[in-house]
Scaffold this active site. Sequence first.
Site, short mmCIF file in Angstrom:
data_model
loop_
_atom_site.label_atom_id
_atom_site.label_comp_id
_atom_site.label_asym_id
_atom_site.label_seq_id
_atom_site.Cartn_x
_atom_site.Cartn_y
_atom_site.Cartn_z
N LYS A 95 87.41 42.57 92.38
CA LYS A 95 88.25 43.42 91.53
C LYS A 95 87.76 43.29 90.09
O LYS A 95 87.36 42.19 89.67
CB LYS A 95 89.70 42.95 91.65
CG LYS A 95 90.71 43.84 90.95
CD LYS A 95 92.14 43.34 91.21
CE LYS A 95 93.18 44.31 90.68
NZ LYS A 95 94.57 43.87 90.97
N SER A 141 97.37 47.49 93.09
CA SER A 141 96.39 47.92 92.13
C SER A 141 94.95 47.59 92.55
O SER A 141 94.01 48.13 91.96
CB SER A 141 96.67 47.26 90.77
OG SER A 141 96.52 45.85 90.85
N SER A 183 99.72 43.69 94.70
CA SER A 183 98.42 44.36 94.60
C SER A 183 97.32 43.92 95.54
O SER A 183 96.30 44.59 95.63
CB SER A 183 97.90 44.28 93.17
OG SER A 183 98.64 45.17 92.39
N1 GLN Z 1 102.82 47.57 91.59
C1 GLN Z 1 103.23 46.42 90.83
C2 GLN Z 1 103.16 46.72 89.37
O1 GLN Z 1 102.65 47.77 89.01
C3 GLN Z 1 102.38 45.23 91.18
C4 GLN Z 1 101.02 45.24 90.60
C5 GLN Z 1 100.20 44.02 90.87
O2 GLN Z 1 100.49 43.24 91.79
N2 GLN Z 1 99.18 43.81 90.05
O3 GLN Z 1 103.59 45.94 88.58
#
Ligand code: GLN
Length: 477
Positions: free
Chosen positions: A78, A153, A177
């Site tokens: 990532k 994400s 994510s």
């Molecule tokens: N969807 C969640 C957010 O936008 C989690 C994102 C993540 O785990 N980085 O905060």
Amino acid sequence: MDICSLTIRQAKEALDRKEFSAIELVEACLENSTKYDGILKALLTVDVDGARQEASAADRLRAQGVSKPLLGIPFVLKDLYTTKGLRTTAGSKIIDNYTPPFDATVVVRLKNAGAVILGKANQDAWGHGSSGENSDYFPTKNPYDTSRVPGGSSSGSAVAVASGMCLAATGTDTGSSVRLPASFCNLVGIKPTYGRVSRYGIIAMASSFDTIGHMTKTIWDNALVYEITAGKDPLDASSVDRSVPRYTQALGKAISGVKIGLPKEYFSSKGIDSSVFTATKDAIKELEALGAMFVEVSLPHTDVAMACYYILVPAEISSNLARFDGIRYGYGREVLGEEAKRRITMGTHALSSGYYDAYYKRAAKVRTLIKNDFDEAFQHVDVILIPASPATPFKIGEKTQDPLAMYLSDIFMCPVNIAGAPALSVPCGFVDGLPIGFQLIGPQFEEERLYQVGYAYEQEAPWYKTKPDLKKVIRTI
Ligand code: GLN
């Protein structure tokens, strides 16, 4: 056969038997990225030369009889993992031109284990999102249906594995994510216990929530990558000094008598798509047949978890993003995307004098209540099982105009991060060609139990064998 569709375990054995070389494996992954990534948009940076050099070095070592657990296995990271000499953007154009002078600890550990780093994966900018559509570059598409999101994400990481651009990928899980993209792309994803894997060199989203996990095709692969990356790091004060079990060795142990909790708050059918409900029930039956015992448990503060998450996380985001001021590095703040601005605004508001007590302090207290709910449930059960997501992957564009709807797509996941507990997302079927997954959640540091249960299920229900039809991806051009 496409050798990139192998699991890590299969590829290791084939490499040892000299059926193909590490350089052949890397070339095959690079070829897949050339063929499919024009459509899928999983990768932001491909390090062709670096990957070829590392793969050749792996072949030389193998020829000398050197054995390393990931020798010659292609990985994608990532893009918020800092990588020495390799562009790292966190999916944000504010640091479009940033080349770090050091590797994150997890990257060092993967490289030491022999992994070949192919490139950096697309993601929602800074990790803010559930679909991959908040990338400042372009949205990533789901290889099972390119009109749909792959989950975020860590969107690019999941798609890179699912479409054979690498054999495994790293992500981060602050609220969902790793698990959400894993379940939307038919992969296994681990969200570690907070502090189990070093955060050093990972661009921070919300520091007291961020965890560093991985996506693989199978449980065995996941357990292997996890035992290599977990453990104390002197460079991260929040990493925990506790010995790391050989997770791969827990696999294959019988699960008869294991007690699995079903929280009643998550199983009211009105909140879950019927297809997800049915697939989860089938998985429960499968586990019951293996001897697991199911009991109902309660997590009473579930209904306030999202409110708690969306106060505490933006508060930490507003503090962490303050360093990107355009003075020390990167471009100016006008380059920040909509979602980052929204979160900075919410977080700054929740922390401001006059509002701090009403929002931040109250949410911090609720966090303790939610953690206590999990602790109490684990007095009665070994693990908890819930669906990964209330629905299958949604259409690209469907939720971009409605931030609240987007936030709610990981309603089954954020509470786990609030509690700091580990969770494993496991594929459990398909509806209309779209993947479905469930989650196993455990007490802190009980990842071994999650892998044990997940592996037993996967032996009976090897959904990882159902691959996306990549010929169809090309036809969408
Ligand atoms: N969807 C969640 C957010 O936008 C989690 C994102 C993540 O785990 N980085 O905060």
